[in-house]
Scaffold this motif. Sequence first.
Motif, short mmCIF file in Angstrom:
data_model
loop_
_atom_site.label_atom_id
_atom_site.label_comp_id
_atom_site.label_asym_id
_atom_site.label_seq_id
_atom_site.Cartn_x
_atom_site.Cartn_y
_atom_site.Cartn_z
N HIS A 61 0.64 3.80 -1.97
CA HIS A 61 0.57 4.61 -3.19
C HIS A 61 1.90 5.30 -3.47
O HIS A 61 2.26 5.52 -4.64
CB HIS A 61 -0.54 5.66 -3.05
N SER A 62 2.64 5.63 -2.41
CA SER A 62 3.90 6.35 -2.60
C SER A 62 5.05 5.44 -3.01
O SER A 62 6.13 5.93 -3.34
CB SER A 62 4.27 7.09 -1.31
N ALA A 72 -3.51 -7.60 -6.09
CA ALA A 72 -3.78 -6.49 -5.16
C ALA A 72 -2.84 -6.58 -3.96
O ALA A 72 -2.24 -7.63 -3.69
CB ALA A 72 -5.23 -6.54 -4.68
N ILE A 73 -2.73 -5.45 -3.28
CA ILE A 73 -2.07 -5.38 -1.97
C ILE A 73 -3.14 -5.00 -0.98
O ILE A 73 -3.86 -3.99 -1.16
CB ILE A 73 -0.92 -4.35 -1.95
N ALA A 74 -3.29 -5.80 0.08
CA ALA A 74 -4.35 -5.57 1.06
C ALA A 74 -3.75 -5.26 2.43
O ALA A 74 -2.73 -5.84 2.82
CB ALA A 74 -5.26 -6.79 1.17
N ALA A 79 -3.94 -1.28 -3.15
CA ALA A 79 -3.57 -1.11 -4.55
C ALA A 79 -4.16 -2.28 -5.33
O ALA A 79 -4.18 -3.41 -4.84
CB ALA A 79 -2.06 -1.05 -4.71
N VAL A 80 -4.61 -2.00 -6.54
CA VAL A 80 -5.33 -3.03 -7.31
C VAL A 80 -4.92 -2.96 -8.78
O VAL A 80 -4.77 -1.87 -9.35
CB VAL A 80 -6.86 -2.83 -7.20
N THR A 108 -6.17 5.64 5.94
CA THR A 108 -5.65 6.58 4.95
C THR A 108 -4.12 6.58 4.89
O THR A 108 -3.53 6.54 3.80
CB THR A 108 -6.17 8.00 5.23
N PRO A 109 -3.42 6.59 6.04
CA PRO A 109 -1.94 6.53 5.97
C PRO A 109 -1.42 5.27 5.28
O PRO A 109 -0.41 5.32 4.57
CB PRO A 109 -1.52 6.57 7.44
N ASP A 110 -2.12 4.14 5.47
CA ASP A 110 -1.68 2.89 4.83
C ASP A 110 -1.84 2.98 3.31
O ASP A 110 -0.95 2.56 2.55
CB ASP A 110 -2.48 1.71 5.37
#
Length: 397
Positions: free
Chosen positions: A14-15, A36-38, A49-50, A7-9
């Motif tokens: 997202h921020s 995407a970012i994995a 992020a997608v 969740t923190p990642d």
Amino acid sequence: MTHPDFTPDLEAIHSIDAVPVILSMVKHLTGMRFAAIARVTEQKWIACAVDDSIDFGLKPGDELVLESTICHEIRQHRNPVIFGRASHHPIFSQHHTPRIYGLESYVSIPIVKANGDFFGTLCAIDSVSADLEDPAIAKTLNLFAQLIAMSLDSQSHLEITRKALVAAQEQGRLREQFVAVLGHDLRTPLSAIRMSADLLESKVEEKRSLSLISAIRNSSTRMGVLIENVLDFARGRMGGGIPVKRQLVDDLGRTVKLTLEEIQASHPRAQIVHSLDIPGGVYCDALRISQLLSNLLGNAVTHGSIATPIRVRVYAEADELVISVTNQGPPIPQALMPLLFEPFTRTEAGQRGEGLGLGLYIAAQITTAHNGNLSVTSTVESGTCFTARFAARFKWV
């Protein structure tokens, strides 16, 4: 459902405001329809992020089997992997990842933080071929990955700073609460000492005993001043300043004279001369003004020369009340001048003297609470002069 450990990642990615733009730019630069970012660890591959235009089906928080991805290998060798036609590639035409996901073109750039930690990858995929031969594409994609890593580093530093600030504020709050409670609780035994000294004085006639009783009283008076200073310091730090109750005072001159007499009685060797021209109807807190003058005089007695008098002036100037205390002695070092009205300055400066170094701080706070200011000048020729001034309503009588 996203594993709570990640969740923190997801929140960190997202921020980063630039992430949607970066993913869009990756698609535009490569001509591929999914970016995407994995987050990639030894056990997990999690989408953070997608940007999906081919309905691949991944959303932020979704997981792929780590071993089914090329990112698992990139995590180990930390080199980018880029190919535009998997079916004709000497290595990836036989690789399981393009076969499992039906990929023809693929980009994966490692995201490595400044401390060397591997965060994950910046990815792009498509089921059709893409022209990725231009070296500028790989260079730009690497810059995007570095930008993401730098943003993550900045977030980490900000979070560490925020936590340190919160911890420091909490420690300060607890320390100041402790000081306030301690100061309050010290009042009770101090009152008992004073009352006992008064009772003994009424029953004792022997000169030596009376001298000892006087010493007890003087010490308890000094201790009382210290306790009040500590309490005021704690109130000021926790409550946004030292509180004052301003009202029209017709007999401020009497209060000032009593303060001068108390200081003189406590310091019989000091020479104090005064000039008072105080009008009636001064809008102030008389008790706080007494404390202000007492602190300035106490500072002058402690640090000034006993061979020359301390000069006190209290007078009206236009619409202001001015209180000045001047003493002779060594001038204040210039390096110390900006710190004089900060708490514990004497201790930090390595100076000796009675008290905790709160007197001038509290005097400045009282002046500020009266919407005024406290200033100082210090020279060999003119001595050291503290001047407090604040606007007051006068009723001349």
